[in-house]
Write an enzyme that holds these catalytic residues in place. Structure first.
Site, PDB file in Angstrom:
ATOM      1  CD  GLU A   1      10.130  61.787 -33.125  1.00  0.00           C
ATOM      2  OE1 GLU A   1      10.663  62.887 -33.229  1.00  0.00           O
ATOM      3  OE2 GLU A   1      10.178  60.924 -34.018  1.00  0.00           O
TER       4      GLU A   1
ATOM      5  N   GLY B   1       8.580  54.387 -40.081  1.00  0.00           N
ATOM      6  CA  GLY B   1       9.563  53.918 -41.035  1.00  0.00           C
ATOM      7  C   GLY B   1      10.910  53.736 -40.367  1.00  0.00           C
ATOM      8  CB  ALA B   2      13.699  54.761 -39.699  1.00  0.00           C
ATOM      9  CG  MET B   3      13.162  57.047 -33.291  1.00  0.00           C
ATOM     10  SD  MET B   3      12.236  58.558 -33.664  1.00  0.00           S
ATOM     11  CE  MET B   3      13.072  59.717 -32.595  1.00  0.00           C
ATOM     12  CD  GLU B   4      14.759  61.407 -35.223  1.00  0.00           C
ATOM     13  OE1 GLU B   4      14.268  62.453 -34.760  1.00  0.00           O
ATOM     14  OE2 GLU B   4      14.090  60.567 -35.862  1.00  0.00           O
ATOM     15  CG  ASN B   5      16.435  55.923 -31.357  1.00  0.00           C
ATOM     16  OD1 ASN B   5      15.617  56.702 -30.899  1.00  0.00           O
ATOM     17  ND2 ASN B   5      16.103  54.752 -31.878  1.00  0.00           N
TER      18      ASN B   5
ATOM     19  CG  HIS C   1      14.103  60.990 -43.122  1.00  0.00           C
ATOM     20  ND1 HIS C   1      13.131  61.831 -43.626  1.00  0.00           N
ATOM     21  CD2 HIS C   1      13.910  60.981 -41.768  1.00  0.00           C
ATOM     22  CE1 HIS C   1      12.402  62.306 -42.632  1.00  0.00           C
ATOM     23  NE2 HIS C   1      12.853  61.802 -41.487  1.00  0.00           N
ATOM     24  CD  GLU C   2      14.955  58.080 -39.584  1.00  0.00           C
ATOM     25  OE1 GLU C   2      15.143  58.649 -38.488  1.00  0.00           O
ATOM     26  OE2 GLU C   2      13.881  58.188 -40.212  1.00  0.00           O
TER      27      GLU C   2
ATOM     28  CG  HIS D   1      16.325  63.047 -38.024  1.00  0.00           C
ATOM     29  ND1 HIS D   1      15.745  64.278 -37.909  1.00  0.00           N
ATOM     30  CD2 HIS D   1      15.382  62.224 -38.567  1.00  0.00           C
ATOM     31  CE1 HIS D   1      14.503  64.210 -38.364  1.00  0.00           C
ATOM     32  NE2 HIS D   1      14.261  62.973 -38.779  1.00  0.00           N
TER      33      HIS D   1
END
Length: 885
Positions: free
Chosen positions: A139, A283-287, A317-318, A321
């Protein structure tokens, strides 16, 4: 510096719109060969991509690919000469089949580069055991660093990944494997099932000797069918002993329960993996199917409840998504808020209601919204629905406005239309737009239908304007009784210059000192539709000791306390027992310091007097961080030593009173270690590093140990013997924490040769041997470099200003941002110059480079604003001390 071809090829919104209007994706297959990833001399890997799509209205288009090389291209079976088709990071195609139902098939065989910046396919060698790990982060537009594609969110497709890697590695992607082919050379090829239609930026690959914990989530759906979701929790093998996978998996199950109830739409992505990876930029990624998190959430040291709460919040949070962002995706980055604001708001809601962290909104009020207020006062502020002209702008809009302001505004929206209407709108939105792309109008339409309200005026006020509303109280008092009371709204949109007049639904809290303690005596719901609203409930009453607009933190606004309320807080804030009200008041006081409305010494005195009574460690930790910032940036030099010593004495006292082994003790010790970089608490630093236990229950874990080494280095007491002990410590306990901790400590030493070498390393992105530094290494060295007097550091900036454009050209956006912001001379002293020398330099650069990339100018404008605020606060504090008004 030499420009790397195609390093940061931009894509404009107009180009993306043209491409979306002329083609439709059918499928994409990506075949990656990571079989030689363990060889550090191999810089890249084979990337073979097959794209199938239809076009209309054109016979030409372009594909995005930031590559090491392109070996061959075929279009519908015919070869295309790469020398003619490839320009920078674009592959131009002509002669496409444009008839009805005609599917174009393009095969691009090339090599992509392993990343050290955390963008694209990042390769990491574990210092603990020498094992190699790979993961992707895309992203907003870094999938093109790994495979050829149409890099924009509104060209969704089913993606099929095929990955060859060492046979003993754990290999994962968005979907589950359908077949693994073993080869005779010690490698294996994993074939994954195709995904449902998704955007490029949420595709992902993970490969390495990861540790994996497994579980299953099951649920009976309303139609009676059973939903079973395989769960994984993954980390580096050397971290397995520290990995509390059971807690992560239980939180994942709790979140899936909560969101199935809230959204009434079954999780559609098959499996749910949570992978914790090194040197992560986010912090993180919503794959979907494989969420990646920073491994800072794998706690190798004593973790406080605040750290666990933050991790749980990120997990929630993720998960939001999976619906807001993955199932329904914004058409272009203008509407980034349609996923990030919703994830920030609903993720906090889930943390508060579905986990043990029922004070999640307290941390949000004190910390998360603080990020929003800072971002919304910068010259780069923008509406929540932003004007994102290109990918460079998109990269920088993952900011406090898109996340935290958007979340705060959605919290206000839920108060405005009601929680049920908000929920029903989300459910309708998912059903209507599943697997497609949307804009603001689509969600507002669903919300208007669910609430019965016209959302046009509300959205124009809150989503299409910039700037922070400010709430205040105006009173008329006669004979000790209130004769008139008004809640006021002020502030100006810095972009348009128009007054802010947002609609607010909020509570006004009344507090009094009762038996020595500050307590709420009443709270009244108020709807503010313009600049003022009368408060009839105050008429005829004695004025309260404290009036708190936005009691309950339902809206987004900064608070201007009246003089009586401010005096009450400074004297009695430690006696206020309500956690949310207390956190809101602390946040408001800090905003006043940043705005040069409250002298920093007054804030520091309040911290020393009242912070110990704060029960939420997240807020307590934040206060100590703010106090250190106030000393370093918001005090004139003449006041810093005394204030630093006073704060160190207070924290030392708190350490002595804290319950052994408690979160408060841990947080205080870590804060004191960072404060000790300024030359205070030296005997305690030495005692702890020597293994002594002056405070029972305090564990010398690696986080604290490296903070102490950094303090010793920055304070100039790291002699040859101590340096040898530091190096022995790093060698005996190799880890990611030790690697970054050592680099920061070594760069912090107040020696000219050290500072010169550190500055050069960050500026070039390479160490003394010429090897490329990783993203975290660059940040650690930059942070260490900045720990020094201006007399020691300022001479190195002769190189900084002329190199800015070259840095931007030669590095990825993420790495260039780390370098430029990390080296900016921010911690400056108030002087006698009419114009501060650094302000003159940055203004001169901006004036002399009007055509520099907008994203580069934005970094410098923001750093300039931070410096201007610091100097204004220093002037206020100096004036208070000198009696100069």
């Amino acid at each position: 510096m030499q420009r790397t071809p195609g390093q940061n090829e931009n894509l404009t919104r107009d180009e993306a719109a043209w491409r979306a209007g002329t083609l439709r994706m059918v499928s994409c297959e990506v075949d990656l060969d990571l079989s030689t990833a363990q060889d550090p001399s191999v810089t890249g890997y084979r990337s073979l991509t097959t794209l199938c799509f239809t076009v209309h209205g054109t016979t030409g288009t372009f594909i995005d690919f930031i590559h090491e090389s392109v070996q061959s291209i075929t279009l519908n079976g015919a070869p295309v000469d790469p020398a003619k088709a490839v320009a920078g990071s674009r592959i131009y195609l002509h002669g496409l089949a444009a008839g009805d139902g005609e599917v174009n098939t393009v095969v691009i065989d090339g090599h992509a580069k392993y990343s050290r910046s955390g963008e694209g396919l990042h390769r990491y060698v574990d210092p603990a055991d020498g094992q190699t790990y790979c993961y992707t982060q895309f992203e907003p537009a870094d999938a093109r660093r790994v495979y050829a594609n149409f890099e924009q969110p509104d060209l969704k497709a089913p993606f099929t990944f095929i990955v060859r890697a060492p046979h003993h590695w754990h290999v994962a992607s968005n979907q589950s494997p359908v077949r693994v082919d073993q080869h005779g050379d010690g490698t294996a090829t994993t074939h994954f099932a195709p995904t449902l239609p998704i955007s490029t930026y949420i595709t992902t690959v993970l490969a390495g000797p990861y540790f994996v914990a497994t579980d299953t989530y099951s649920r009976t759906l309303p139609d009676g069918s059973e939903l079973a979701i395989p769960l994984n929790a993954t980390c580096r093998a050397s971290l397995a002993a520290h990995f509390d996978a059971a807690n992560i998996l239980e939180l994942t199950k709790a979140g899936l329960d909560f969101f199935h109830e809230l959204f009434d739409y079954p999780y559609p992505w098959g499996k749910y993996d949570s992978a914790f990876v090194p040197e992560y930029n986010l912090g993180a990624m919503e794959n979907p199917g494989l969420v990646t998190f920073t491994e800072h959430y794998v706690f190798t040291s004593r973790a406080t409840e605040s750290q666990h709460e933050a991790r749980a919040n990120t997990i929630m949070h993720e998960m939001v998504h999976m619906w807001f962002g993955d199932l329904v995706t914004m058409a272009w980055w203008d509407d980034l808020w349609l996923k990030e604001s919703f994830a920030d708001y609903i993720g906090t809601l889930a943390n508060a209601q579905a986990t043990e962290f029922d004070t999640a909104w307290v941390a949000f009020a004190n910390r998360r919204k603080g990020w929003a207020y800072v971002a919304d006062q910068l010259p780069s502020t923008h509406p929540i629905v932003a004007d994102i002209a290109d990918l460079e702008a998109a990269k920088q809009n993952f900011d406090g406005i898109t996340y935290a302001k958007g979340a705060a505004v959605l919290k206000q929206l839920a108060a405005y239309v009601g929680a049920d209407a908000f929920r029903d709108a989300a459910r309708t939105y998912f059903r209507a737009h599943e697997y497609s792309n949307t804009t603001l109008a689509d969600f507002l339409s669903a919300l208007a239908a669910a609430s019965g309200r016209d959302m046009g005026a509300w959205s124009d006020a809150w989503l299409r304007t910039a700037g922070v509303p400010r709430l205040g109280i105006e009173l008329d008092i006669v004979d000790s009784k209130i004769t008139a009371a008004t809640l006021t709204q002020s502030g100006t949109d810095p972009i348009t210059g128009t007054p802010i007049a947002h609609p607010h639904v909020l509570d006004v809290g009344l507090f009094n000192v009762v038996d020595g303690a500050l307590a709420r005596t009443a709270s009244h719901r108020v709807e503010l539709a313009g600049s003022t609203v009368a408060l009839p409930f105050l008429l005829g009453e004695a004025r309260p000791d404290l009036i708190l607009p936005n009691d309950g933190d339902d809206t987004y606004a900064m608070v201007d306390f009246d003089p009586v309320s401010l005096a009450t807080l400074l004297a009695h804030l430690g006696t206020l027992s309500d956690p949310l009200a207390r956190a809101s008041c602390w946040a408001a006081l800090w905003n006043m310091v940043r705005d040069a409305k409250l002298p920093a010494p007054d804030f520091l005195a309040a911290v020393r007097s009242h912070a110990e009574s704060v029960t939420e460690v997240a807020v307590f930790t934040q206060l100590l961080t703010q106090a250190r910032t106030a000393i370093t940036h918001y005090l004139p030099p003449v006041l810093r030593d005394a204030e630093r010593a006073a704060l160190a004495e207070a924290i030392t006292d708190w350490l002595g009173r804290a319950e052994p082994g408690s979160d408060k003790q841990v947080a205080a010790a870590r804060a004191l270690a960072v404060l000790a970089r300024g030359g205070v608490a030296g005997p305690l630093v030495d005692a702890l590093l020597a293994g002594e236990q002056p405070h029972p229950g305090l564990e010398l874990d690696e986080d604290l140990r490296w903070a102490l080494w950094q303090a010793k280095a920055a304070s100039g007491t790291l002699d040859e013997s101590a340096l040898a002990r530091l190096e022995a410590d790093a060698a005996a306990h190799p880890s990611a924490v030790a690697t970054s901790g050592r680099l920061l400590a070594l760069a912090a030493r107040p020696e000219p040769a050290v500072k010169k070498a550190s500055f050069t390393a960050v500026l070039t992105g390479r160490d003394a041997d010429g090897s490329a530094l990783s993203n975290e290494a660059v940040s650690a060295i930059a942070a260490g470099f900045q720990l020094g007097s201006r007399e020691l550091l300022d001479g190195y900036y002769v190189q900084y200003w002329p190199e800015l454009a070259g840095i931007w050209e030669s590095m990825s956006i993420g790495m260039a941002t780390r370098v430029i912001a990390g080296l900016f001379p921010a911690a400056q002293d108030l002087g006698d110059d009419a114009v501060h020398p650094v302000m003159a330099r940055v203004d001169g650069w901006l004036a002399g480079n009007p055509d520099a990339p907008a994203a580069l100018r934005r970094i410098l404008l923001e750093e300039r604003d931070y410096l201007a605020r610091a100097l204004a606060a220093q002037r206020l504090s100096a004036g208070q001390r000198l009696g100069a008004g």
